[in-house]
Design an enzyme around this catalytic site. Structure first.
Site, mmCIF file in Angstrom:
data_model
loop_
_atom_site.group_PDB
_atom_site.id
_atom_site.type_symbol
_atom_site.label_atom_id
_atom_site.label_comp_id
_atom_site.label_asym_id
_atom_site.label_seq_id
_atom_site.Cartn_x
_atom_site.Cartn_y
_atom_site.Cartn_z
ATOM 1 C CG ASN A 1 -2.319 103.314 -109.263
ATOM 2 O OD1 ASN A 1 -1.676 102.443 -108.666
ATOM 3 N ND2 ASN A 1 -1.904 104.572 -109.295
ATOM 4 C CD1 TRP A 2 -9.339 101.576 -109.338
ATOM 5 C CD2 TRP A 2 -9.288 100.536 -111.314
ATOM 6 N NE1 TRP A 2 -9.365 100.216 -109.093
ATOM 7 C CE2 TRP A 2 -9.346 99.558 -110.290
ATOM 8 C CE3 TRP A 2 -9.237 100.114 -112.648
ATOM 9 C CZ2 TRP A 2 -9.354 98.190 -110.559
ATOM 10 C CZ3 TRP A 2 -9.247 98.740 -112.915
ATOM 11 C CH2 TRP A 2 -9.308 97.811 -111.879
ATOM 12 C CG ASP B 1 6.493 106.130 -106.976
ATOM 13 O OD1 ASP B 1 5.994 105.983 -108.113
ATOM 14 O OD2 ASP B 1 6.475 107.210 -106.365
ATOM 15 N NE ARG C 1 9.031 109.256 -110.933
ATOM 16 C CZ ARG C 1 8.890 109.375 -109.622
ATOM 17 N NH1 ARG C 1 9.686 110.189 -108.945
ATOM 18 N NH2 ARG C 1 7.959 108.708 -108.988
HETATM 19 C C1 FPP Z 1 4.264 103.087 -109.536
HETATM 20 O O1 FPP Z 1 5.167 103.635 -110.472
HETATM 21 C C2 FPP Z 1 3.995 101.704 -109.885
HETATM 22 C C3 FPP Z 1 2.746 101.200 -110.147
HETATM 23 C C4 FPP Z 1 1.519 102.004 -110.093
HETATM 24 C C5 FPP Z 1 2.577 99.807 -110.559
HETATM 25 C C6 FPP Z 1 3.382 98.794 -109.813
HETATM 26 C C7 FPP Z 1 3.424 97.614 -110.650
HETATM 27 C C8 FPP Z 1 4.494 96.843 -110.872
HETATM 28 C C9 FPP Z 1 5.788 96.962 -110.170
HETATM 29 C C10 FPP Z 1 4.351 95.817 -111.918
HETATM 30 C C11 FPP Z 1 4.441 94.425 -111.534
HETATM 31 C C12 FPP Z 1 3.833 94.019 -110.277
HETATM 32 C C13 FPP Z 1 3.562 92.732 -110.023
HETATM 33 C C14 FPP Z 1 3.033 92.379 -108.699
HETATM 34 C C15 FPP Z 1 3.738 91.684 -111.009
HETATM 35 P P1 FPP Z 1 4.666 104.832 -111.381
HETATM 36 O O2 FPP Z 1 4.075 104.266 -112.610
HETATM 37 O O3 FPP Z 1 3.748 105.718 -110.599
HETATM 38 O O4 FPP Z 1 6.009 105.551 -111.699
HETATM 39 P P2 FPP Z 1 6.218 107.135 -111.910
HETATM 40 O O5 FPP Z 1 5.848 107.799 -110.616
HETATM 41 O O6 FPP Z 1 7.680 107.217 -112.218
HETATM 42 O O7 FPP Z 1 5.348 107.534 -113.063
#
Ligand code: FPP
Length: 240
Positions: A60-61, A12, A16
């Site tokens: 996430n969709w 996660d 940010r």
């Molecule tokens: C959560 O951070 C992360 C995700 C929903 C996507 C995870 C994907 C990756 C790490 C990309 C690469 C993965 C592979 C397997 C190649 P967030 O976007 O919810 O962050 P936030 O809470 O700070 O907005």
């Protein structure tokens, strides 16, 4: 020091991380993919056999279409670019989740990577279009189908029999679940499998997750007393 054989990570904080640098969210996801690469190396060095990464949840969709399609492209590019490395490092790649939700092209890419790495012991499990409740509901549906077809006696459904219908029934439950960016939630991740997992939550954002953080998580795990619902082990030679 006890090392977990299976670590699962809620990656996660990509958004940010990007925002704090004045970048687009996708730049955060790309930096997150670099962190994936690093963590695979740490796991290999530490002798961790299974690594499960929460890459994209059933929820996430709901994100903006551009972010969803950017993430899907990132997964596809990652599989294409890294397949030779998985083979070289002898890592078996598997995807858990509702893969029917993914594009036919990405499904093909996944099937190819799974097929070409199927013989290896160490495993990287990517949870994509994954939800813990969806996994349990999918298992229940297949159990009902088997019972209806006479392949399963409902009287035989116990916890072990149920677990056989999960997405990766042969993989042991994770002893350690790490969550980055400080949120104190399980977010629909491995709901069945996390029953006895130890949790390690760090404020560090996923793209910044480094070896020092990984070592801290392992040290925290090693210091925990895992009773698994039992009682404290009696010291050697203690009177009964
Ligand atoms: C959560 O951070 C992360 C995700 C929903 C996507 C995870 C994907 C990756 C790490 C990309 C690469 C993965 C592979 C397997 C190649 P967030 O976007 O919810 O962050 P936030 O809470 O700070 O907005």
């Amino acid at each position: 020091m006890a090392t977990p054989s299976h670590i699962a990570i809620i990656m996660d904080g990509n958004g940010r991380w990007a925002k704090s640098r004045g970048k687009q969210r996708l730049a955060g996801h790309r930096a997150g993919a670099d962190a994936v690469e690093r963590v695979l190396g740490y796991c290999s060095d530490a002798g961790v056999k299974y690594l499960t990464l929460y890459a994209f949840s059933t929820e996430n969709w709901k994100r903006p279409a551009a972010e969803v399609s950017g993430l899907m492209k990132l997964f596809s590019a990652y599989l294409k670019r890294k397949l030779h490395l998985f083979k070289k490092k002898q890592v078996r790649l598997r995807v858990i989740g509702r893969r029917g939700d993914l594009s036919p092209a990405l499904q093909k890419e996944i099937a190819r990577a799974e097929r070409e790495t199927a013989g290896f012991d160490r495993q990287l499990l990517l949870a994509v279009s994954y939800g813990g409740r969806a996994e349990i509901a999918d298992a229940a549906r297949r159990i009902a189908e088997d019972a209806k077809a006479g392949r399963l006696d409902p009287a035989d459904i116990d916890e072990a029999a149920f677990a056989n219908y999960l997405y990766a029934p042969d993989v042991p439950e994770p002893e350690l679940i790490i969550r980055t960016s400080g949120e104190m939630r399980v977010s629909n991740f491995l709901l069945w499998e996390c029953a006895y997992s130890e949790f390690y939550i760090t404020p560090v954002l996923w793209p910044d997750f480094d070896r020092a953080e990984f070592d801290k998580a392992l040290a925290a795990y090693a210091s925990r007393e895992r009773r698994l619902g039992g009682v404290e082990a009696a010291p050697e030679g203690a009177k009964k």
